[in-house]
Design a protein around this motif. Structure first.
Motif, PDB file in Angstrom:
ATOM      1  N   ALA A 163     -48.804 -26.542  48.794  1.00 17.47           N
ATOM      2  CA  ALA A 163     -49.270 -25.215  48.382  1.00 17.47           C
ATOM      3  C   ALA A 163     -48.115 -24.219  48.410  1.00 17.47           C
ATOM      4  N   LEU A 164     -47.280 -24.336  49.422  1.00 22.59           N
ATOM      5  CA  LEU A 164     -46.118 -23.456  49.518  1.00 22.59           C
ATOM      6  C   LEU A 164     -45.160 -23.696  48.354  1.00 22.59           C
ATOM      7  N   ARG A 165     -44.972 -24.947  47.975  1.00 24.55           N
ATOM      8  CA  ARG A 165     -44.106 -25.254  46.829  1.00 24.55           C
ATOM      9  C   ARG A 165     -44.684 -24.677  45.533  1.00 24.55           C
ATOM     10  N   LEU A 166     -46.006 -24.653  45.409  1.00 19.18           N
ATOM     11  CA  LEU A 166     -46.631 -24.014  44.256  1.00 19.18           C
ATOM     12  C   LEU A 166     -46.299 -22.523  44.243  1.00 19.18           C
ATOM     13  N   PHE A 167     -46.349 -21.893  45.413  1.00 13.87           N
ATOM     14  CA  PHE A 167     -46.019 -20.471  45.476  1.00 13.87           C
ATOM     15  C   PHE A 167     -44.536 -20.222  45.232  1.00 13.87           C
ATOM     16  N   TYR A 168     -43.657 -21.167  45.573  1.00 12.97           N
ATOM     17  CA  TYR A 168     -42.241 -21.038  45.201  1.00 12.97           C
ATOM     18  C   TYR A 168     -42.129 -20.895  43.687  1.00 12.97           C
ATOM     19  N   ILE A 169     -42.840 -21.753  42.979  1.00  8.23           N
ATOM     20  CA  ILE A 169     -42.781 -21.731  41.513  1.00  8.23           C
ATOM     21  C   ILE A 169     -43.335 -20.414  40.974  1.00  8.23           C
ATOM     22  N   LEU A 170     -44.463 -19.957  41.533  1.00  2.50           N
ATOM     23  CA  LEU A 170     -45.039 -18.679  41.086  1.00  2.50           C
ATOM     24  C   LEU A 170     -44.103 -17.512  41.382  1.00  2.50           C
ATOM     25  N   ILE A 171     -43.444 -17.533  42.535  1.00  6.41           N
ATOM     26  CA  ILE A 171     -42.484 -16.479  42.880  1.00  6.41           C
ATOM     27  C   ILE A 171     -41.347 -16.462  41.874  1.00  6.41           C
ATOM     28  N   ILE A 172     -40.826 -17.637  41.543  1.00  8.75           N
ATOM     29  CA  ILE A 172     -39.713 -17.710  40.595  1.00  8.75           C
ATOM     30  C   ILE A 172     -40.140 -17.264  39.201  1.00  8.75           C
ATOM     31  N   ILE A 173     -41.335 -17.667  38.759  1.00 12.89           N
ATOM     32  CA  ILE A 173     -41.806 -17.275  37.419  1.00 12.89           C
ATOM     33  C   ILE A 173     -42.005 -15.763  37.329  1.00 12.89           C
ATOM     34  N   THR A 174     -42.694 -15.183  38.317  1.00 15.64           N
ATOM     35  CA  THR A 174     -42.928 -13.727  38.262  1.00 15.64           C
ATOM     36  C   THR A 174     -41.624 -12.956  38.436  1.00 15.64           C
ATOM     37  N   GLY A 175     -40.739 -13.453  39.309  1.00 15.93           N
ATOM     38  CA  GLY A 175     -39.444 -12.798  39.493  1.00 15.93           C
ATOM     39  C   GLY A 175     -38.581 -12.883  38.252  1.00 15.93           C
ATOM     40  N   ALA A 176     -38.584 -14.037  37.589  1.00 15.03           N
ATOM     41  CA  ALA A 176     -37.798 -14.182  36.362  1.00 15.03           C
ATOM     42  C   ALA A 176     -38.333 -13.273  35.262  1.00 15.03           C
ATOM     43  N   ALA A 177     -39.646 -13.164  35.162  1.00 11.83           N
ATOM     44  CA  ALA A 177     -40.227 -12.281  34.146  1.00 11.83           C
ATOM     45  C   ALA A 177     -39.806 -10.836  34.385  1.00 11.83           C
ATOM     46  N   LEU A 178     -39.850 -10.390  35.635  1.00 19.07           N
ATOM     47  CA  LEU A 178     -39.396  -9.031  35.954  1.00 19.07           C
ATOM     48  C   LEU A 178     -37.902  -8.884  35.711  1.00 19.07           C
ATOM     49  N   PHE A 179     -37.136  -9.918  36.058  1.00 19.70           N
ATOM     50  CA  PHE A 179     -35.684  -9.878  35.870  1.00 19.70           C
ATOM     51  C   PHE A 179     -35.338  -9.693  34.393  1.00 19.70           C
ATOM     52  N   PHE A 180     -35.960 -10.478  33.516  1.00 17.95           N
ATOM     53  CA  PHE A 180     -35.621 -10.398  32.094  1.00 17.95           C
ATOM     54  C   PHE A 180     -36.095  -9.092  31.469  1.00 17.95           C
ATOM     55  N   LYS A 181     -37.155  -8.503  32.003  1.00 19.19           N
ATOM     56  CA  LYS A 181     -37.640  -7.244  31.433  1.00 19.19           C
ATOM     57  C   LYS A 181     -36.820  -6.045  31.916  1.00 19.19           C
ATOM     58  N   TYR A 182     -36.440  -6.020  33.203  1.00 15.32           N
ATOM     59  CA  TYR A 182     -35.835  -4.817  33.768  1.00 15.32           C
ATOM     60  C   TYR A 182     -34.359  -4.949  34.109  1.00 15.32           C
ATOM     61  N   SER A 183     -33.725  -6.078  33.855  1.00 12.91           N
ATOM     62  CA  SER A 183     -32.339  -6.240  34.285  1.00 12.91           C
ATOM     63  C   SER A 183     -31.373  -5.361  33.515  1.00 12.91           C
ATOM     64  N   SER A 184     -31.768  -4.813  32.390  1.00 11.81           N
ATOM     65  CA  SER A 184     -30.858  -3.936  31.649  1.00 11.81           C
ATOM     66  C   SER A 184     -30.605  -2.634  32.401  1.00 11.81           C
TER      67      SER A 184
END
Length: 121
Positions: free
Chosen positions: A38-59
């Protein structure tokens, strides 16, 4: 995919649940395969949501967002190292220390960046 970047709440929820699951898994006496998965599933969710925020706001501030992304990945790596080394009955002190340092840096950068939540206002 706009629901991933409409606010930071989904990302914050995933890492809060992830850290709580990690602490439960690491501080409980026995190893639970289901909890670790379950924790590994949340690792993946953390990375997906973080990457989405990164690509939208990194500019806004690409270097700081990139550093936060890197340190976030390192936090996840240290969480996994602690659990795997505990399972193998190997020392985990160094990884706990690195986890704490990387978590502090990640939180500091997260609160410093423009897409943060201002707790005082």
């Amino acid at each position: 995919m706009d629901f991933l970047t409409s606010s930071v709440h989904l990302h914050i929820t995933t890492w809060v649940v992830g850290i709580v699951l990690f602490l439960i898994a690491a501080l409980s006496g026995k190893q639970s395969k289901g909890l670790h998965m379950a924790l590994r599933l949340f690792y993946i969710l953390i990375i997906i949501t973080g990457a989405a925020l990164f690509f939208k706001y990194s500019s806004a501030d690409a270097m700081l967002y990139g550093m936060k992304f890197l340190f976030g990945i390192l936090v996840i790596g240290m969480m996994e190292m602690v659990l795997v080394r505990q399972k193998k009955n190997k020392p985990t002190g160094m990884f706990w220390g690195l986890f704490a340092v990387f978590l502090f840096i990640t939180f500091f950068l997260g609160f410093k960046l423009p897409m943060n939540i201002n707790f005082l206002a």
